[in-house]
Motif scaffolding. Structure first.
Motif, PDB file in Angstrom:
ATOM      1  N   ARG A  74      44.268  39.416  30.096  1.00 19.90           N
ATOM      2  CA  ARG A  74      43.056  40.479  30.606  1.00 19.90           C
ATOM      3  C   ARG A  74      43.755  41.988  30.601  1.00 19.90           C
ATOM      4  O   ARG A  74      43.278  42.880  29.936  1.00 19.90           O
ATOM      5  N   LEU A  75      44.928  42.238  30.896  1.00 19.62           N
ATOM      6  CA  LEU A  75      45.830  43.371  30.588  1.00 19.62           C
ATOM      7  C   LEU A  75      44.878  43.892  29.307  1.00 19.62           C
ATOM      8  O   LEU A  75      45.115  45.005  28.758  1.00 19.62           O
TER       9      LEU A  75
ATOM     10  N   LYS B 167      43.677  43.400  27.052  1.00 14.60           N
ATOM     11  CA  LYS B 167      41.986  42.882  26.807  1.00 14.60           C
ATOM     12  C   LYS B 167      41.471  44.339  27.018  1.00 14.60           C
ATOM     13  O   LYS B 167      40.905  45.453  26.124  1.00 14.60           O
ATOM     14  N   LEU B 168      41.640  44.671  28.297  1.00 13.90           N
ATOM     15  CA  LEU B 168      41.497  45.899  28.256  1.00 13.90           C
ATOM     16  C   LEU B 168      42.317  47.265  28.091  1.00 13.90           C
ATOM     17  O   LEU B 168      41.490  48.551  27.631  1.00 13.90           O
ATOM     18  N   GLU B 169      43.350  46.915  27.753  1.00 19.60           N
ATOM     19  CA  GLU B 169      43.912  47.887  26.745  1.00 19.60           C
ATOM     20  C   GLU B 169      43.388  48.176  25.167  1.00 19.60           C
ATOM     21  O   GLU B 169      43.565  49.351  25.230  1.00 19.60           O
TER      22      GLU B 169
ATOM     23  N   ILE C 126      39.982  47.501  25.040  1.00 19.24           N
ATOM     24  CA  ILE C 126      39.004  47.927  24.629  1.00 19.24           C
ATOM     25  C   ILE C 126      39.647  49.461  25.237  1.00 19.24           C
ATOM     26  O   ILE C 126      38.152  50.282  24.709  1.00 19.24           O
ATOM     27  N   ARG C 127      40.648  49.982  26.061  1.00 21.17           N
ATOM     28  CA  ARG C 127      40.361  51.230  26.209  1.00 21.17           C
ATOM     29  C   ARG C 127      41.126  52.046  25.237  1.00 21.17           C
ATOM     30  O   ARG C 127      40.551  53.589  24.323  1.00 21.17           O
TER      31      ARG C 127
ATOM     32  N   GLU D  67      28.067  47.407  25.198  1.00 23.45           N
ATOM     33  CA  GLU D  67      29.625  48.942  25.257  1.00 23.45           C
ATOM     34  C   GLU D  67      28.933  49.761  24.948  1.00 23.45           C
ATOM     35  O   GLU D  67      28.431  50.018  23.981  1.00 23.45           O
TER      36      GLU D  67
END
Lengths: 228, 460
Positions: free
Chosen positions: B223-224, B226-228, B230-231, B400
């Protein structure tokens, strides 16, 4: 004299327009294409002298288009300058390794863009010296037959690997070499060169060249080039 | 053992004893007194038999009990065994045996307790834990790791790690750990379960300081990651979106500066372009700020009881010039009133963005339908256009930031790439959600689901 034709492949109308305006003022004939799909057939039809290629394009993206151009025998030899806003180093490196002649990051200075265009045009007309030709650039003289390098008439001792790297870069001054391209150049020499140890060799060459070492410029995140 | 031998050979032993007795008496008394000998023999035999029985009882019985006691020690829950020894051989022996048993039992329950504690500790760990011996055989896998790799309870018993988790990266990591004997850390992608794991490994030592294996602690960082990602994409997109207008502005300014103002008409045209791009820049920045503000205040935006219908009619009135230009009709299928609890400004912005999109992408001369209905205690407000529609593959990502179906087209239409992201976040802040139905060639419907207003709702 017939004007040299340049293709500008750029989806942003206003940017394409200002590039066209300025290059026309410099005496080039400029054709603007807004999408990758359209570009291929028109390039084959009109065979421009140079292509300015934006990497972010609708339809076929810039890098794919570039690959197609390099695969086609007819368009293979047309020089390409990549223009990109993404600043994605991997894209730039891929482009250069596929044989792009230069790249310009957005936002660019118009003057710089013109200078790069002219420089690539000039390079295409001056023939790259052959493997055995002597090269004299500024204070550096390279004698490949004797395997010797002189800076201000002083003999400089380089290792075989260092000589190969410097010679290859000096044969194509102004051209950006990625690390992998340098690894290729040094293949088969005394030392095993990896993409990371390239940096070490470059540092060593610079040190041995002394003040002339400034001619090897670091292109951040991409590689190195030899200044004219 | 001796006792058992005695029992097994009792007949032979008995006979031998009597034979020996017989010959003993015969030797002492001589043949002539055979009557006396016979009598004596009988008496002695009787006495010996009685003694024997008594002796056996006295000596063997405690041993029997001792064996029973020791056997019963295997079942730790049984607390009686001590009592069985009460009438034992010797009080001292008895006492020390009792102490021993007590100690054993205490140790045993201690071990059980510790094992349970360890088990509980390991299985309540969020991180996966795998212990492997020097040969790569699995010693232990905790619950989290079992779940991670979907291993059933005892599947790992006596197996190599590679048999249990088929991943060469993990195997290489363990090999490296076993040879280097240091603490290591790595990121491993398990493609089979599509997870990225952060793996920490350290060697295991016994009390003599000998390494007997390694322990791995696994953190699921999918998850991390994935978030990274996206960021990173967001930053790269922002920079691209900002660089594009700046490239234009710079190019035109430099050109004007270079060629002076020879051609007044051209200069004004160039200046207009510059103006257009500065406007676009500020629109992007405005939208970015709006978005981050909504996101920040998502839980505590000011809401009031309000009617959605006037807002919608107002917006359409405002957009009238553009609607007329493209000959688009807006059709209302709504009640007279649609009350909800909301923030007027934000909802207005969201509706504007949806209508704006509908106008941009609806084909000329077609209509836009605004419709509302009540479904499952929710207001469902839909904006339908009959334009080119949106391919299914975009549906998931269309909300998005900076996601564009057609970069050039959308930019030419003046979009910032943030419109739908704003809609989504405004509606989320109202505890609702936005959905999309679209088919290529038929048109697109955006549906806003908002909680219905009931008067006893708390005003915030």
């Amino acid at each position: 004299m017939q004007k040299e034709k340049i293709f500008v492949i750029e989806d942003e109308e206003d940017i394409a327009e200002i590039i066209r305006f300025n290059l026309q003022r410099e005496g080039f004939e400029v054709k603007v294409v807004y999408s990758g799909n359209e570009a291929i057939s028109r390039i084959k039809q009109e065979m421009p002298k140079l292509i300015l290629l934006d990497l972010m394009l609708p339809g076929i993206d810039g890098l794919t288009l570039f690959r197609l151009l390099k695969q086609d025998a007819a368009t293979k030899s047309i020089p390409v300058i990549m223009v990109t806003a993404k600043g994605e180093e991997t894209d730039i490196v891929t482009g250069l390794e596929l044989g792009a002649d230069d790249y310009i990051p957005k936002p660019f200075k118009i003057r710089e863009l013109i200078a790069r265009v002219k420089s690539v045009m000039r390079k295409k007309t001056t023939i790259t010296p052959s493997e055995t030709d002597d090269i004299q650039i500024g204070e550096i003289r390279i004698l490949p037959e004797k395997h010797e390098i002189y800076v201000n008439d002083q003999l400089v001792k380089l290792t075989q690997t260092e000589f190969k790297i410097l010679h290859a870069m000096a044969r194509k001054p102004g051209r950006v070499f990625t690390r992998y391209q340098i690894v290729d150049v040094a293949r088969g020499s005394d030392a095993i060169v990896t993409d990371r140890s390239v940096d070490v060799h470059i540092v060593s060459i610079r040190r041995k060249l002394g003040s002339a070492g400034k001619r090897i410029e670091t292109v951040h995140g991409v590689g190195y080039k030899f200044l004219e | 053992m001796i006792y058992q031998w005695f029992v097994r050979n009792s007949i032979i032993i008995g006979i031998s004893v009597f034979v020996v007795l017989w010959f003993g008496l015969y030797f002492i008394a001589g043949y002539k007194n055979y009557k006396t000998i016979l009598l004596l023999w009988f008496v002695l035999t009787a006495v010996l038999s009685i003694l024997n029985v008594l002796f056996l009882k006295k000596v063997i019985q405690p041993f029997e009990r001792l064996i029973e006691t020791i056997q019963s020690l295997h079942q730790p829950s049984d607390n009686k065994p001590q009592s069985l020894l009460q009438e034992s051989l010797d009080e001292k022996f008895n006492q020390s045996l009792r102490n021993l048993i007590e100690k054993l039992q205490a140790n045993y329950s201690n071990i059980v307790h510790q094992r349970n504690e360890l088990e509980a500790l390991l299985s309540s760990m969020v991180e996966g834990m795998i212990a492997v011996d020097n040969q790569g055989y699995v010693l232990r896998i905790n619950r989290a790791a079992r779940e991670l790799f979907s291993i059933h309870n005892d599947e790992f018993n006596g197996k190599l790690l590679i048999e249990v988790v088929r991943n060469t990266d993990l195997q290489n990591f363990v090999q490296k750990l076993l040879t280097q004997k240091t603490t290591l850390e790595d990121k491993i992608v398990i493609s089979k379960i599509q997870k990225t794991l952060q793996v920490h490994g350290s060697p295991l030592y016994d009390t003599q300081g000998m390494q007997f294996g390694v322990v791995l602690v696994l953190n699921d960082i999918t998850r991390l990651e994935k978030l990274e990602k996206i960021r990173r994409e967001f930053v790269s997109n922002v920079s691209h979106e900002l660089k594009t207008p700046i490239t234009s502005i710079r190019g035109y300014v430099e050109t004007i500066r270079e060629i002076g103002f020879e051609d007044r008409e051209m200069t004004i045209k160039f200046l207009d372009t510059i103006l257009k791009h500065t406007e676009r820049l500020s629109a992007i920045i405005e939208d970015l700020l709006n978005l981050s503000r909504i996101e920040r205040d998502e839980r505590e935006i000011e809401k009031e009881e309000m009617d959605l219908i006037p807002i919608l009619r107002n917006l359409v009135e405002e957009l009238e010039p553009r609607l007329q230009k493209y000959q688009i009709q807006v059709e209302f299928k709504v009640p007279n009133q649609l009350i909800c609890l909301g923030n007027k400004l934000l909802l207005r912005q969201a509706f504007f963005n949806l209508l704006d999109n509908a106008i941009k992408y609806a084909a000329d001369g077609k209509k836009i339908v605004i419709q509302s209905q009540i479904q499952d205690q929710k207001i469902v407000l839909s904006f339908q256009d009959f334009g080119p529609g949106i391919d299914k593959k975009h549906h998931e990502r269309i909300f998005e930031r900076f996601y564009r179906l057609d970069v050039a087209r959308s930019r030419n239409l003046g979009g910032t790439g943030l419109g739908l992201a704003i809609v989504k976040h405004v509606i989320l802040a109202h505890h609702g959600n936005v959905t999309l139905e679209s088919e290529v060639g038929k048109g697109t419907t955006f549906q806003i689901h908002l909680p219905i207003f009931t008067p006893n709702d708390q005003l915030t």
